[in-house]
Write a protein that holds these residues in place. Structure first.
Motif, PDB file in Angstrom:
ATOM      1  N   LYS A 293       0.822  -1.213   0.000  1.00  0.00           N
ATOM      2  CA  LYS A 293       0.000   0.000   0.000  1.00  0.00           C
ATOM      3  C   LYS A 293       0.853   1.259   0.000  1.00  0.00           C
ATOM      4  O   LYS A 293       0.472   2.276  -0.592  1.00  0.00           O
ATOM      5  CB  LYS A 293      -0.958  -0.022   1.189  1.00  0.00           C
ATOM      6  CG  LYS A 293      -2.092  -1.022   0.992  1.00  0.00           C
ATOM      7  CD  LYS A 293      -3.047  -1.066   2.169  1.00  0.00           C
ATOM      8  CE  LYS A 293      -4.198  -2.030   1.892  1.00  0.00           C
ATOM      9  NZ  LYS A 293      -5.086  -2.201   3.056  1.00  0.00           N
ATOM     10  N   GLY A 294       2.020   1.206   0.662  1.00  0.00           N
ATOM     11  CA  GLY A 294       2.937   2.337   0.598  1.00  0.00           C
ATOM     12  C   GLY A 294       3.428   2.570  -0.817  1.00  0.00           C
ATOM     13  O   GLY A 294       3.503   3.709  -1.292  1.00  0.00           O
ATOM     14  N   ASP A 300       0.279   6.309  -7.086  1.00  0.00           N
ATOM     15  CA  ASP A 300      -0.962   7.040  -7.334  1.00  0.00           C
ATOM     16  C   ASP A 300      -0.824   8.552  -7.134  1.00  0.00           C
ATOM     17  O   ASP A 300      -1.631   9.320  -7.686  1.00  0.00           O
ATOM     18  CB  ASP A 300      -2.065   6.526  -6.399  1.00  0.00           C
ATOM     19  CG  ASP A 300      -2.478   5.101  -6.702  1.00  0.00           C
ATOM     20  OD1 ASP A 300      -2.163   4.615  -7.810  1.00  0.00           O
ATOM     21  OD2 ASP A 300      -3.087   4.467  -5.824  1.00  0.00           O
ATOM     22  N   ASN A 301       0.163   8.979  -6.339  1.00  0.00           N
ATOM     23  CA  ASN A 301       0.191  10.386  -5.924  1.00  0.00           C
ATOM     24  C   ASN A 301       1.477  11.132  -6.253  1.00  0.00           C
ATOM     25  O   ASN A 301       1.584  12.315  -5.942  1.00  0.00           O
ATOM     26  CB  ASN A 301      -0.037  10.469  -4.405  1.00  0.00           C
ATOM     27  CG  ASN A 301      -1.398   9.980  -3.986  1.00  0.00           C
ATOM     28  OD1 ASN A 301      -2.399  10.675  -4.105  1.00  0.00           O
ATOM     29  ND2 ASN A 301      -1.442   8.749  -3.474  1.00  0.00           N
ATOM     30  N   TRP A 302       2.444  10.480  -6.886  1.00  0.00           N
ATOM     31  CA  TRP A 302       3.751  11.116  -7.024  1.00  0.00           C
ATOM     32  C   TRP A 302       3.722  12.383  -7.868  1.00  0.00           C
ATOM     33  O   TRP A 302       4.437  13.353  -7.570  1.00  0.00           O
ATOM     34  CB  TRP A 302       4.783  10.128  -7.557  1.00  0.00           C
ATOM     35  CG  TRP A 302       4.673   9.716  -8.996  1.00  0.00           C
ATOM     36  CD1 TRP A 302       3.966   8.680  -9.502  1.00  0.00           C
ATOM     37  CD2 TRP A 302       5.339  10.312 -10.112  1.00  0.00           C
ATOM     38  NE1 TRP A 302       4.125   8.578 -10.858  1.00  0.00           N
ATOM     39  CE2 TRP A 302       4.978   9.565 -11.260  1.00  0.00           C
ATOM     40  CE3 TRP A 302       6.207  11.396 -10.264  1.00  0.00           C
ATOM     41  CZ2 TRP A 302       5.449   9.874 -12.543  1.00  0.00           C
ATOM     42  CZ3 TRP A 302       6.684  11.714 -11.534  1.00  0.00           C
ATOM     43  CH2 TRP A 302       6.303  10.962 -12.661  1.00  0.00           C
ATOM     44  N   LYS A 303       2.882  12.431  -8.879  1.00  0.00           N
ATOM     45  CA  LYS A 303       2.820  13.630  -9.716  1.00  0.00           C
ATOM     46  C   LYS A 303       2.147  14.776  -8.971  1.00  0.00           C
ATOM     47  O   LYS A 303       2.664  15.903  -8.930  1.00  0.00           O
ATOM     48  CB  LYS A 303       2.085  13.329 -11.017  1.00  0.00           C
ATOM     49  CG  LYS A 303       2.840  12.393 -11.948  1.00  0.00           C
ATOM     50  CD  LYS A 303       2.058  12.130 -13.229  1.00  0.00           C
ATOM     51  CE  LYS A 303       2.805  11.171 -14.139  1.00  0.00           C
ATOM     52  NZ  LYS A 303       2.040  10.864 -15.378  1.00  0.00           N
ATOM     53  N   GLU A 304       1.006  14.505  -8.373  1.00  0.00           N
ATOM     54  CA  GLU A 304       0.260  15.550  -7.662  1.00  0.00           C
ATOM     55  C   GLU A 304       1.040  16.106  -6.477  1.00  0.00           C
ATOM     56  O   GLU A 304       1.027  17.322  -6.217  1.00  0.00           O
ATOM     57  CB  GLU A 304      -1.076  14.990  -7.174  1.00  0.00           C
ATOM     58  CG  GLU A 304      -1.913  15.991  -6.386  1.00  0.00           C
ATOM     59  CD  GLU A 304      -3.184  15.372  -5.836  1.00  0.00           C
ATOM     60  OE1 GLU A 304      -3.882  16.056  -5.066  1.00  0.00           O
ATOM     61  OE2 GLU A 304      -3.471  14.202  -6.165  1.00  0.00           O
ATOM     62  N   LEU A 305       1.742  15.228  -5.746  1.00  0.00           N
ATOM     63  CA  LEU A 305       2.472  15.651  -4.550  1.00  0.00           C
ATOM     64  C   LEU A 305       3.932  15.988  -4.830  1.00  0.00           C
ATOM     65  O   LEU A 305       4.677  16.300  -3.902  1.00  0.00           O
ATOM     66  CB  LEU A 305       2.400  14.543  -3.486  1.00  0.00           C
ATOM     67  CG  LEU A 305       1.001  14.192  -2.981  1.00  0.00           C
ATOM     68  CD1 LEU A 305       1.068  13.056  -1.975  1.00  0.00           C
ATOM     69  CD2 LEU A 305       0.325  15.420  -2.355  1.00  0.00           C
TER      70      LEU A 305
END
Length: 342
Positions: A293-294, A300-305
């Motif tokens: 899950k990590g 899932d979030n690397w671009k946004e964050l």
């Protein structure tokens, strides 16, 4: 093959060692990248409570599969890019039988008890492999293991929406806890970090910071919480002064977590925890589910964050001494990774 072998505490040498020979349940992995972690420095200094030498350091490993066990019929293929859970559990002890394989009584870890990732090749159990999305770059995917720790920390601390969070230490561990805390709905997240370049980097990632040499943490607590205390307090620095201050910063009925793995003793006043009925939570590694899950959180979030910004230094295996000295001297801004094929 070339590998960085910790022959004794404070004695790391780049040398030639035999290629690893996988057993019947293991895959041979060509290591692309290996991350440098604060726990590597704890081991290097001889401060880790269970580490053994000689060993090849690094438990944050990204590579590609070279061989699989004979007759293997599972989902992985030769040539596939993978991360690997570095935990080796016995499966027989009371902890393992209770489903707590990550705190196995006979626990071994790649890079701490057996040879890890600062090498051209390593081996790992096939059941510890995690496949990666094709579109995530290596320099981001390598963050999967640290974020697995972060996911487990969130599971342990159970942050509630609106919680006020205080974190001592703004290196990689503190930053990913802050990122997760915000993702889990925390109301205000503050990192205390004395290293100015590191603090500026944390701020550039959108996280609030203080300089503890200029802002007293207790004064901050009174300002932010009206004197009640933070809901959850984390220490990622390992500094005695930060650890000892945790119960003072935490509210009655709050939670505190220290992520240090050092065996150094502290004169801790346990009565402060009892009087405020603070929940003191231990945290070590992660389950296989937490690990996966990590990794998925990063995918899932690397671009946004903007998680691609977290790898601030990329060095070669031949520069491993420089990497360790950067960590020891606090020169690393965030994550250092080692290209193990150069």
């Amino acid at each position: 093959m070339k590998a960085a072998v910790l022959k004794n505490w404070l004695d790391l040498e780049l040398c030639d060692i035999p290629m690893p020979v996988p057993n019947e349940n293991e895959a041979l992995i060509k290591v692309r990248l290996a991350g440098v972690c604060g726990s590597d420095i704890t081991v290097y200094r001889g401060k880790h409570m269970t580490a053994t030498v000689p060993t090849v350091l690094s438990h944050e490993i990204l590579g590609e599969i070279v061989t699989l066990p004979e007759g293997y019929a599972g989902p992985f293929k030769v040539g596939q890019r993978v991360l690997m859970n570095p935990i080796i559990s016995c499966g027989e002890c009371a902890a393992c039988k209770a489903g707590l394989t990550h705190v196995c009584e006979n626990l071994k870890l790649l890079g701490i008890h057996v040879d890890g990732g600062f090498a051209e090749y390593t081996k790992v159990g096939v059941d510890k492999l995690v496949a990666l999305d094709e579109d995530i770059p290596d320099d981001v995917a390598i963050l999967g293991e640290p974020f697995a720790v972060g996911y487990h920390v969130m599971q342990r601390s159970q942050i509630q929406p609106g919680d006020k969070i205080f974190i001592s230490g703004g290196a990689t561990v503190g930053l990913y806890i802050a990122i997760f805390a915000r993702a889990w709905g925390a109301g205000r997240v503050i990192i205390s970090e004395i290293n100015e370049p590191r603090r500026k980097f944390v701020e550039s990632m959108g996280i609030e910071t203080i300089n503890p040499s200029e802002t007293d943490a207790m004064d901050l607590m009174r300002e932010v919480t009206g004197g009640a205390g933070f809901d959850v307090v984390y220490d990622t620095s390992g500094a005695a002064s930060c650890v000892l201050q945790m119960p003072d910063l935490c509210r009655c009925g709050g939670k505190m977590l220290s992520l240090g793995l050092s065996g150094d003793p502290y004169q801790f006043i346990i009565g402060k925890v009892s009087f405020k009925e603070i929940t003191l939570i231990g945290n070590r590694l992660y389950s296989q589910d937490d690990f996966e899950k990590g990794v998925r959180f990063v995918e899932d979030n690397w671009k946004e964050l903007h998680l691609d910004r977290m790898v601030t230094d990329r060095l070669t295996l031949g520069e491993i001494d420089r990497a360790l000295q950067m960590m020891l001297n606090g020169e690393n801004i965030c994550k250092i990774i080692i290209d193990c094929q150069k």
